[in-house]
Each structure stands twice: as C-alpha cells, then as structure tokens.
Scaffold this active site. Structure first.
Site, PDB file in Angstrom:
ATOM      1  N   CYS A  94       0.872  -1.350  -0.020  1.00  0.00           N
ATOM      2  CA  CYS A  94      -0.036   0.211   0.033  1.00  0.00           C
ATOM      3  C   CYS A  94       1.034   1.164  -0.060  1.00  0.00           C
ATOM      4  O   CYS A  94       1.672   1.666  -1.171  1.00  0.00           O
ATOM      5  CB  CYS A  94      -1.056  -0.048   1.278  1.00  0.00           C
ATOM      6  SG  CYS A  94      -2.131   1.120   0.928  1.00  0.00           S
ATOM      7  N   HIS A 184      -3.755  -4.886   0.278  1.00  0.00           N
ATOM      8  CA  HIS A 184      -3.146  -5.341   1.804  1.00  0.00           C
ATOM      9  C   HIS A 184      -3.198  -6.684   1.815  1.00  0.00           C
ATOM     10  O   HIS A 184      -4.450  -7.329   1.792  1.00  0.00           O
ATOM     11  CB  HIS A 184      -3.922  -4.725   2.879  1.00  0.00           C
ATOM     12  CG  HIS A 184      -3.713  -3.439   3.217  1.00  0.00           C
ATOM     13  ND1 HIS A 184      -2.583  -2.705   3.971  1.00  0.00           N
ATOM     14  CD2 HIS A 184      -4.212  -2.325   2.818  1.00  0.00           C
ATOM     15  CE1 HIS A 184      -2.706  -1.707   3.963  1.00  0.00           C
ATOM     16  NE2 HIS A 184      -3.680  -1.061   3.390  1.00  0.00           N
ATOM     17  N   GLU A 186      -2.104  -8.710   3.924  1.00  0.00           N
ATOM     18  CA  GLU A 186      -1.900  -9.391   5.374  1.00  0.00           C
ATOM     19  C   GLU A 186      -3.455  -9.296   6.018  1.00  0.00           C
ATOM     20  O   GLU A 186      -3.474 -10.002   6.969  1.00  0.00           O
ATOM     21  CB  GLU A 186      -1.140  -8.331   6.253  1.00  0.00           C
ATOM     22  CG  GLU A 186      -1.872  -6.774   6.536  1.00  0.00           C
ATOM     23  CD  GLU A 186      -1.496  -5.922   5.421  1.00  0.00           C
ATOM     24  OE1 GLU A 186      -1.413  -4.592   5.678  1.00  0.00           O
ATOM     25  OE2 GLU A 186      -1.114  -6.122   4.413  1.00  0.00           O
ATOM     26  N   SER A 238      -0.946 -12.962  37.231  1.00  0.00           N
ATOM     27  CA  SER A 238      -2.575 -12.584  37.311  1.00  0.00           C
ATOM     28  C   SER A 238      -3.362 -14.016  37.219  1.00  0.00           C
ATOM     29  O   SER A 238      -4.523 -13.915  37.457  1.00  0.00           O
ATOM     30  CB  SER A 238      -2.740 -11.414  36.158  1.00  0.00           C
ATOM     31  OG  SER A 238      -2.470 -12.283  34.874  1.00  0.00           O
ATOM     32  N   GLY A 239      -2.609 -14.898  36.719  1.00  0.00           N
ATOM     33  CA  GLY A 239      -3.650 -16.127  36.429  1.00  0.00           C
ATOM     34  C   GLY A 239      -4.057 -16.180  34.951  1.00  0.00           C
ATOM     35  O   GLY A 239      -4.658 -17.134  34.452  1.00  0.00           O
ATOM     36  N   GLY A 240      -3.797 -15.189  34.243  1.00  0.00           N
ATOM     37  CA  GLY A 240      -3.941 -14.956  32.795  1.00  0.00           C
ATOM     38  C   GLY A 240      -2.973 -16.067  32.143  1.00  0.00           C
ATOM     39  O   GLY A 240      -1.991 -16.325  32.592  1.00  0.00           O
ATOM     40  N   VAL A 241      -3.122 -16.090  30.552  1.00  0.00           N
ATOM     41  CA  VAL A 241      -2.216 -16.934  29.894  1.00  0.00           C
ATOM     42  C   VAL A 241      -0.833 -16.327  29.819  1.00  0.00           C
ATOM     43  O   VAL A 241       0.145 -16.997  29.982  1.00  0.00           O
ATOM     44  CB  VAL A 241      -2.911 -16.905  28.337  1.00  0.00           C
ATOM     45  CG1 VAL A 241      -1.770 -17.917  27.769  1.00  0.00           C
ATOM     46  CG2 VAL A 241      -3.993 -17.931  28.491  1.00  0.00           C
ATOM     47  N   ASP A 242      -0.791 -15.001  29.509  1.00  0.00           N
ATOM     48  CA  ASP A 242       0.565 -14.281  29.212  1.00  0.00           C
ATOM     49  C   ASP A 242       1.500 -14.427  30.693  1.00  0.00           C
ATOM     50  O   ASP A 242       2.911 -14.888  30.597  1.00  0.00           O
ATOM     51  CB  ASP A 242       0.342 -12.855  29.109  1.00  0.00           C
ATOM     52  CG  ASP A 242      -0.544 -12.762  28.046  1.00  0.00           C
ATOM     53  OD1 ASP A 242      -0.628 -13.640  27.046  1.00  0.00           O
ATOM     54  OD2 ASP A 242      -1.181 -11.500  27.649  1.00  0.00           O
ATOM     55  N   SER A 243       0.876 -14.107  31.685  1.00  0.00           N
ATOM     56  CA  SER A 243       1.699 -14.154  33.101  1.00  0.00           C
ATOM     57  C   SER A 243       2.142 -15.769  33.760  1.00  0.00           C
ATOM     58  O   SER A 243       3.168 -15.885  34.125  1.00  0.00           O
ATOM     59  CB  SER A 243       1.060 -13.222  34.326  1.00  0.00           C
ATOM     60  OG  SER A 243      -0.200 -14.157  34.645  1.00  0.00           O
TER      61      SER A 243
END
Length: 528
Positions: A94, A184, A186, A238-243
C-alpha cells in the site's frame, strides 16, 4: 502491567529474520503475524529508525507497511536509505509501494478514483510473488485502502497486476528482488494474501521457515539465564495466559530465583484466585505469595463510577500492594512481565498512525521508579497465539492455555457504574453460568473472548406471580484471528435462550439478558 520501555530489539539471536518498517498502518501487526505463520521470525520497527539500527538488525528481507499518510505531503514519511543499500529483497505494501515508487524515481498523485474496501486484481503477468497462487489472466479479490495513485513506476519495474483504480496495483523488479502491491495481503479480506507473503519470505528471500516454538524455548531459556545470572526475579502473576506462561518459562530458566506474587483485588471471576493458587503451588512448586486485598480495593472503589478513574485506582492500589510483598521477599533485582509483542509494537510505533494507541483498560499501570528494578520480558517477541503454543510446549494445562483474555482491572470494566460487593457476586455467578454453558456446548475454544456485563440499569419484569425490578445482564462473545479485528459469535438462538433462562432463574438480581452483536473494525483492539 507495563513499564515504559525504550526502542529495543530482541536479545534472542535469529539467523533468518525479516524487518518490517511501520509507517503507521493500523494493521502493521498483521504483516508480522503472516510472516510468523510462514515460520520466519520478524520484528516491527518504526520507519523513523536510523540507518545504523537497520544495519545492526541485519535483516534478510525488508517489508514496508501501509500508512494513513500521503507521499504528496511535505512531511510524508519515507523509507531510510539503508533499506535500499541492504541488498536484500524488499516488499512494499500500500503506502509502502507508493513510497518505494516516489523514492526510486516513479510518481504518485492524489487520485479522483479512490479504492477503499473490497476490490479485484487483474493479473497481467506472472511473477515469483504469485507463484502457485495466481496466474496471468486471472482476477482475484483483494482489500484496498488508498486515496493516492501511482502514475509512473521506477525504471526496471514491470506491471504484474492492475485494478479499476490502480494501473500499478502490483509491480516487480525481479533483478533487484523488489516487489510491491497496492492492496493489503496481510488482512483476511485478501483471501490469498498470506500465501503471497509466504512466497516473498520463502521464494524471493530464500528463508527456510524453520522458526519453531521449541527452538524459541531453548533460546529464551539461555537468554534469561544470561540476563539474570544469580539475581532474583519477582513476577506479578495474574492467572492469565501471558503471566502464567512467563512464570513457567522463567522457572524453567532460573528455578527458585523466581518469586511470584498474586494480588487478589476482589474483581476476579468466580473461584479464580483458588484455581491459580492450586495450579502453581500444587503442580509446579513455584514460590508463590497470595495477597487477598479485596477489601482494600473495594474500599477505594466505593462510590466511583468513571471507568478511567476506576482503572487508575486499581492500578495505583495494585502497585502499593505489590511493592509491599516485593519488599517482604527482598533482594529482587528484576521484575518479570508477560509483555507480548503487540505491546512492544504499540509502545514504539511510528507516531504518525493510529497503531500507537494503547487501550488503557487492558493494563493496570507500571511500577514506580523508586523500586529500581530491571525488566525481564521473556515473551516480548511473541503474539498471543504463539504464547499459547509456548504454553503447550511448557506443559501448561489446556484449560489455562486456552483461556480467554481477561484484562488487568478484571470485572471492574464489566460493571459500569458504582462497584459493590453485591454487584460483583451477581456478575460472577452470571459470568460463570455463561462460560460453563459454552464449555458444555463445545463452543469455548471457537471464541476469542466472551464475558458478561452487568449493566447500570434495572428493568421491571414478572417472574411467576411476582413483579421484579432487577438488573440487565449483557452477554458478549467475539471471534478473532489476530486479536485486532473482531466479529460477534453467531450463537444459535436455542443456546442463547438456554443460557438466559439459567441466568434469570439462578442468579438473584437479574431479570433480563441481552446479547451484544456489535462487530469491531480493523485496528480496534478493545472488546469491553
């Protein structure tokens, strides 16, 4: 929880890597996603990066992104000279095509025939970019987003694709290995776009596509050990996926040098605090401090209705509690964070475009400078789905790996108006029923994110022979392939009726349930 960061590149070595220069497009991250999907490591840097940084990155190929800017402006961003001196394949997308043409001797003008949205590309000639995907004489759907038009291409280029509004919709310089497209590739609205980007990195640049999560795991463990050495790391779990994935990766690398702190702010989903504690203490033996600060948080939030003020209160209180526990542990030199690559891209994005915006409610703030801790961000090179893949590689249970995103402020942003313990209990029960029924129906993994919201309105209803005056509960569920665009999930009416009946019958305080069918356009990353 994010700390401010300077523009830094990965410390993990990659032999084959692609550099994506961001000119401010709202979908630049998607280019990186498609390249990663092709098994090739890549990074995004702003187009304002200096020549020395580009040379230091040592890219095997370079991609120039789109932009809301116009090359006809005096202040138009342009590609650094090092791009053309690197002697590597280049692909312009683009605006990337337009600045290529403008900088290499072509011409770009404001057009009377703009193209936004669905368009069709007429393939005029074969080229390696189209190999195995499109052939000369065919017509294919693409996604356009441009108001300017290329009116002349540089010497050495040939036209390989046109559209109704763009006579140079795809061009190629095979000798110099430079290719550019006006559309685009993507975005999902260009059905074969990912294949074109795969052709560029594999067939044009000759990259093997052997970047695997197993290889990343080994490299990351080595990088963590080299950075931390004998130091101690504290991570806010935090209990989330990332942490959770960050904790497992850090623990694999440095063992008991890692200490995790879990702050229960009272705004979690039902039984979430217990589940996190059971998982990490019972299965991984990771040193974990659990601090129940729910009364403190709810006391500070009493009477507050402004959503941004809620976030700031939660962020500041979290920092205070975390600092107390960090001081108790003592001696920690490093702060571990589950920062992901989209966070990094947004924090260093070219400021001429919308991709710089970070939605504030996703995080709860950064730690104060007085704590004087160095960052360890083992996931900073990964996208969300790659983090999930790494979680599986590390043996994290699928129930945790596949968890829907849950922002730092928790239920606070799903409780418009004043937050009270009664409202939290009502919302937790309704949300738990919603999630439970999705799992029973086998729908949970097909949905990117789902949650319940307790609206700040009450309606009159009749339940049996009794008139009620209770809350309205809104249900939300979206699908997404990239975490940037979203569409509502088309639940069967039978499912919605069943869930609604359960919530109304089992949760005192709710007498009506509605379903949100709002979609989110490209570039909008907040669901709440």
């Amino acid at each position: 929880m994010l700390l401010a960061r300077e523009l830094t590149m990965t410390t993990t070595p990659h032999t084959d890597q692609v550099l994506i220069l961001d000119f401010g497009s709202q979908v630049t991250q998607l280019i990186a996603r498609r390249v990663r999907e092709a098994g090739v490591f890549c990074e995004v840097l702003p187009c304002t990066v200096d020549d020395e940084r580009i040379r230091a990155f040592n890219p095997r190929a370079i991609i120039l992104s789109g932009s809301p800017a116009s090359t006809t402006w005096e202040t138009a961003p342009s590609a650094p000279q090092a791009v053309f001196e690197a002697d590597v394949p280049i692909m312009g997308i683009c605006y990337g095509e337009q600045t290529l043409c403008a900088q290499l001797g072509g011409a770009v003008e404001t057009s009377e025939h703009r193209e936004f949205g669905r368009a069709f590309l007429d393939i005029q000639d074969d080229c390696i970019l189209f190999d195995g995907v499109w052939k000369a004489g065919e017509r294919h759907q693409v996604w356009m987003s441009h108001g300017d038009c290329i009116t002349a291409i540089p010497q050495g280029f040939r036209v390989v694709g046109t559209s109704d509004g763009s006579p140079y919709a795809a061009i190629a310089n095979d000798e110099k290995r430079i290719y550019a497209v006006q559309f685009h590739p993507e975005v999902v609205h260009t059905p074969d776009g990912g294949k074109l980007l795969a052709n560029f990195v594999h067939k044009v640049a000759g990259l093997a596509g052997d970047w695997t999560m197993a290889a990343f795991r080994d490299q990351a463990v080595t990088a963590i050990r080299d950075q931390v050495k004998d130091g101690k790391v504290i991570l806010g779990l935090s209990g989330g996926v990332d942490s959770s994935v960050a904790a497992l990766l850090l623990h694999e690398a440095i063992g008991d040098q890692l200490n995790c702190v879990f702050v229960d702010h009272g705004l979690l989903r039902m039984d979430e605090a217990r589940q996190v504690e059971d998982l990490f203490r019972g299965n991984y033996n990771i040193p974990l401090v659990v601090h129940d600060a729910s009364e403190l948080f709810l006391g500070k939030l009493a009477g507050v209705t402004d959503p941004e003020q809620k976030r700031k209160i939660i962020g500041a209180t979290f920092i205070d509690v975390f600092e107390v526990e960090a001081n108790k542990i003592g001696g920690a030199e490093f702060l571990g964070q589950g920062t992901l690559y989209p966070d990094v891209i947004e924090s260093v994005s070219f400021h001429g475009g919308p991709s710089v915006t970070i939605k504030s409610h996703h995080n709860v703030g950064g730690l104060p400078e007085r704590m004087n801790m160095k960052l360890v961000e083992p996931l900073r090179e990964l996208f969300k789905d790659e983090v999930r893949e790494l979680g599986r590689e590390l043996g994290l249970p699928e129930s945790m790996v596949g968890r829907h995103p849950f922002p730092g402020p928790g239920l606070a942003i799903r409780l418009p108006g004043e937050i009270t313990p009664e409202k939290i209990a009502i919302l937790q029960k309704a949300d738990a029923i919603y999630i439970e029924e999705m799992r029973k129906a086998g729908l949970y993994d097909a949905i990117w994110q789902a949650f319940a919201v307790l609206l700040p309105v009450k309606t009159v209803g009749v339940m049996g022979d009794e008139r009620t005056y209770d809350h309205v509960c809104a249900l939300r569920a979206v699908t997404s392939t990239d975490g940037m665009t979203a569409d509502y999930y088309p639940f069967d009416h039978t499912f919605l009726a069943h869930v609604s009946n359960r919530i109304v019958n089992e949760v005192r305080g709710i007498n009506r349930v509605v379903y949100d069918v709002t979609s989110k356009p490209p570039g909008t990353i907040e669901w709440e």
